[in-house]
Enzyme design. Structure first.
Site, mmCIF file in Angstrom:
data_model
loop_
_atom_site.group_PDB
_atom_site.id
_atom_site.type_symbol
_atom_site.label_atom_id
_atom_site.label_comp_id
_atom_site.label_asym_id
_atom_site.label_seq_id
_atom_site.Cartn_x
_atom_site.Cartn_y
_atom_site.Cartn_z
ATOM 1 N N PHE A 131 -3.511 4.514 -10.043
ATOM 2 C CA PHE A 131 -3.065 4.269 -8.663
ATOM 3 C C PHE A 131 -3.234 2.798 -8.340
ATOM 4 O O PHE A 131 -4.322 2.234 -8.506
ATOM 5 C CB PHE A 131 -3.836 5.114 -7.648
ATOM 6 C CG PHE A 131 -3.300 4.923 -6.258
ATOM 7 C CD1 PHE A 131 -2.143 5.585 -5.842
ATOM 8 C CD2 PHE A 131 -3.901 4.045 -5.358
ATOM 9 C CE1 PHE A 131 -1.613 5.376 -4.572
ATOM 10 C CE2 PHE A 131 -3.377 3.834 -4.090
ATOM 11 C CZ PHE A 131 -2.232 4.513 -3.696
ATOM 12 N N ASP A 218 -7.668 -3.685 -11.808
ATOM 13 C CA ASP A 218 -7.584 -3.244 -10.414
ATOM 14 C C ASP A 218 -8.971 -2.734 -10.012
ATOM 15 O O ASP A 218 -9.361 -1.617 -10.345
ATOM 16 C CB ASP A 218 -6.525 -2.149 -10.277
ATOM 17 C CG ASP A 218 -6.371 -1.679 -8.836
ATOM 18 O OD1 ASP A 218 -7.289 -1.927 -8.021
ATOM 19 O OD2 ASP A 218 -5.349 -1.040 -8.520
ATOM 20 N N LYS A 247 -10.601 -2.584 -0.228
ATOM 21 C CA LYS A 247 -11.533 -1.540 0.202
ATOM 22 C C LYS A 247 -12.898 -2.041 0.695
ATOM 23 O O LYS A 247 -12.999 -2.481 1.818
ATOM 24 C CB LYS A 247 -11.657 -0.489 -0.909
ATOM 25 C CG LYS A 247 -10.314 0.242 -1.124
ATOM 26 C CD LYS A 247 -10.458 1.660 -1.593
ATOM 27 C CE LYS A 247 -9.176 2.440 -1.370
ATOM 28 N NZ LYS A 247 -8.299 2.520 -2.525
HETATM 29 C C1 LIG Z 1 -6.818 2.216 -2.587
HETATM 30 C C2 LIG Z 1 -6.360 1.588 -3.842
HETATM 31 C C3 LIG Z 1 -5.260 0.704 -3.853
HETATM 32 C C4 LIG Z 1 -4.407 0.438 -2.648
HETATM 33 O O1 LIG Z 1 -5.090 -0.188 -1.623
HETATM 34 P P1 LIG Z 1 -4.409 -0.289 -0.147
HETATM 35 O O2 LIG Z 1 -5.391 -1.122 0.614
HETATM 36 O O3 LIG Z 1 -4.268 1.099 0.355
HETATM 37 O O4 LIG Z 1 -3.104 -0.953 -0.328
HETATM 38 C C5 LIG Z 1 -4.946 0.096 -5.051
HETATM 39 N N1 LIG Z 1 -5.638 0.342 -6.174
HETATM 40 C C6 LIG Z 1 -6.686 1.183 -6.200
HETATM 41 C C7 LIG Z 1 -7.442 1.395 -7.461
HETATM 42 C C8 LIG Z 1 -7.078 1.841 -5.033
HETATM 43 O O5 LIG Z 1 -8.099 2.707 -5.065
#
Ligand SMILES: *Cc1c(COP(=O)(O)O)cnc(C)c1O
Length: 390
Positions: A131, A218, A247
Site C-alpha cells: 500500500f 515506504d 503518519k
Molecule cells: C497510510 C500509508 C500511505 C498513505 O498515506 P496518506 O497520508 O493516507 O496519503 C502510504 N504508505 C503506507 C505504507 C501507508 O501506511
C-alpha cells in the site's frame, strides 16, 4: 452498524460513534463513554492524544506565523530536516502533507534518476499486497486490486513482484533492462502486518548497488518509532537511498516527508517539484516537538519493549484458540491473522470491549497502539481482545 451521511461522499465505512476528546491512549465519545485506543488513528497519534507539547507548539506557532510559502526561508523546516536526517542517515528532505505525496516525491526521484541516465521507459519494482496511497501514481504502485478498481488505466512504469521473494527480484533484474528503483515497505501494514526479512532487504540493497537502482522504502507507517526503531530499515543494517514518512511524524497534524541521500538527494532542482502547504512553519514545528518528546522519552525503545509484551501476551492467551492462525509483528505493529473474514470485529470490539482495533485485508486484526501506552494499557488490550476472540 456503520452510518452514512448524505452530505459526504461515501468513501469510508464509519462506525456509529464519534469521539469528542482524547488523552494519551484513552478516548471519550459524545456520551462520555471511555475507550482504549489500540490503533492510534492508524499509526498516527504515536505520542498519544492531546499531547500538551504538541498542543503548545500548535498554539504558540499559530499565534506567530502559519504560512509564508516556500519562496522564503523556513527555519523550522530546516531544523526538522536536519533532525530527521541525523536520525535516519539521510542527507536532504522535502516536506509535504501526506504519505501519498511523500511517495509521489520518491517516484518522481526515480523518474529523474532514469532521465539522467537516458532511460526512456523506466520501471519501478513494487510488491504484491503493498500500500502506497490513493493518488494516481501511488495507487498504481499499490498491490491491491480493490484500490485500482474503476480507476484504470493505471499509470504505467511499475513491475509487481511477490513480497519477500529475492529470487523474483533477481529474475526481474536479468530480464528487464529498464528498472531504476524499488519501492517497498519494511513491514507491510495495510497488507496484513507482514515484515520483510532482513535477508530480503539486504539482497535488495546489493542488487540496487550492482545495478544503480534506488532503494526507496515506504516508512509512512513503519517510521517514527512504530516498529521499535526510529525507522523500520534500522532493524536490518540496510541503508536505503530514499525513505518516505508521514503518519506519526505530525502526531495527527498533516505532515509528510521524503528524505534522500547521495545521488538521490541531488536529483531535484529549483522548479522541479513543490508544495504550497508542504513544510509550513506550523507543521514543521509540530514535527520538531514530536521528535523532542520521542527522544526524551526513548519511545522507539519503548515501542520495542511494549511490542514484545503485547506479542507475548497475545500468544499466551490466543495460541490454539479456534480461528487464530498466526500472531506476528514488529514493535508496536502487531497482526493477528484469522482463518476467515472478521471485518465485523471492529464494531464488536468497540461496543463490547470499548477497544479500537482495525482489520486489514479482511482477516487480519491489526494493532497499532500509541507508543506512550503504559504496560497496564498493553495488558488491557490483550485482555479485551482475548475476551473478544475466545
Ligand atoms: C497510510 C500509508 C500511505 C498513505 O498515506 P496518506 O497520508 O493516507 O496519503 C502510504 N504508505 C503506507 C505504507 C501507508 O501506511
Amino acid at each position: 452498524m456503520p452510518t452514512a451521511s448524505s452530505f459526504l461522499m461515501p468513501v469510508y465505512t464509519r462506525q456509529p460513534i464519534s469521539f469528542v476528546r482524547g488523552l494519551g491512549a484513552t478516548l471519550w465519545d459524545e456520551d462520555g463513554i471511555e475507550y482504549l485506543d489500540a490503533i492510534a488513528g492508524v499509526a498516527v497519534t504515536n505520542i498519544g492524544h492531546a499531547h500538551p507539547e504538541v498542543a503548545n507548539a500548535i498554539a504558540e506557532q499559530a499565534g506567530l506565523l502559519l504560512h509564508t510559502s516556500n519562496m522564503f526561508g523556513i527555519p523550522w523546516q530546516e531544523r526538522l530536516s536536519k533532525q530527521l536526517c541525523a536520525l535516519s542517515g539521510m542527507q536532504r528532505g522535502f516536506f509535504c502533507n501526506s504519505g501519498a505525496e511523500a511517495n509521489e516525491t520518491a517516484l518522481k526521484l526515480a523518474r529523474l534518476h532514469a532521465n539522467k541516465q537516458g532511460i526512456s521507459q523506466p520501471q519501478v519494482l513494487v510488491m504484491e499486497n503493498s500500500f502506497h496511497g490513493r493518488t494516481f501514481a501511488t495507487l498504481a504502485a499499490t498491490g491491491n486490486p480493490a484500490v485500482h478498481r474503476g480507476f484504470e488505466p493505471l499509470m504505467p512504469g511499475f513491475v509487481r513482484l511477490p513480497y519477500n521473494d529475492t529470487e523474483a527480484v533477481r529474475r526481474a533484474a536479468d530480464c528487464m533492462p529498464n528498472i531504476v528503483a524499488v519501492l517497498v515497505e519494511p513491514v507491510q501494514g495495510e497488507g496484513g502486518v507482514r515484515p520483510a526479512s532482513a535477508a530480503y532487504l539486504q539482497a535488495l540493497r546489493s542488487l540496487c548497488d550492482e545495478r544503480n537502482w534506488l532503494l526507496m522504502l515506504d516508512e509512512v507507517q513503519t517510521g517514527m518509532g512504530r516498529t521499535g526503531a526510529w525507522f523500520g530499515f534500522q532493524h536490518t543494517g540496510v541503508v536505503p537511498d530514499v525513505i518516505t514518512l508521514a503518519k506519526g511524524l505530525g502526531n495527527g497534524f498533516p505532515l509528510g516527508a521524503c528524505l534522500a541521500r547521495d545521488q538521490a538527494a541531488a536529483l531535484l532542482a529549483p522548479g522541479s517539484h513543490g508544495s504550497t502547504f508542504g513544510g509550513n512553519p506550523l507543521a514543521c514545528r509540530v514535527g520538531c516537538a514530536v521528535i523532542e518528546v520521542m527522544e526524551r522519552e526513548h519511545l522507539p525503545e519503548r515501542a520495542a519493549r511494549l511490542g514484545e509484551r503485547l506479542l507475548h501476551g497475545l500468544r499466551a492467551n490466543l495460541d490454539g484458540v479456534p480461528g487464530v492462525i498466526d500472531i506476528r509483528g514488529l514493535g508496536l505493529m502487531v497482526g493477528i491473522e484469522l482463518d476467515g473474514p472478521c471485518d465485523d470485529l471492529v464494531h464488536k470490539a468497540l461496543v463490547q470491549e470499548r477497544l479500537l482495533i482495525s482489520v486489514t485485508r479482511g482477516r487480519t486484526i491489526r494493532l497499532l497502539p500509541p507508543l506512550i501506552c503504559s504496560e497496564a494499557q498493553i495488558d488491557e488490550i490483550t485482555r479485551r481482545l482475548t475476551r473478544l476472540l475466545r
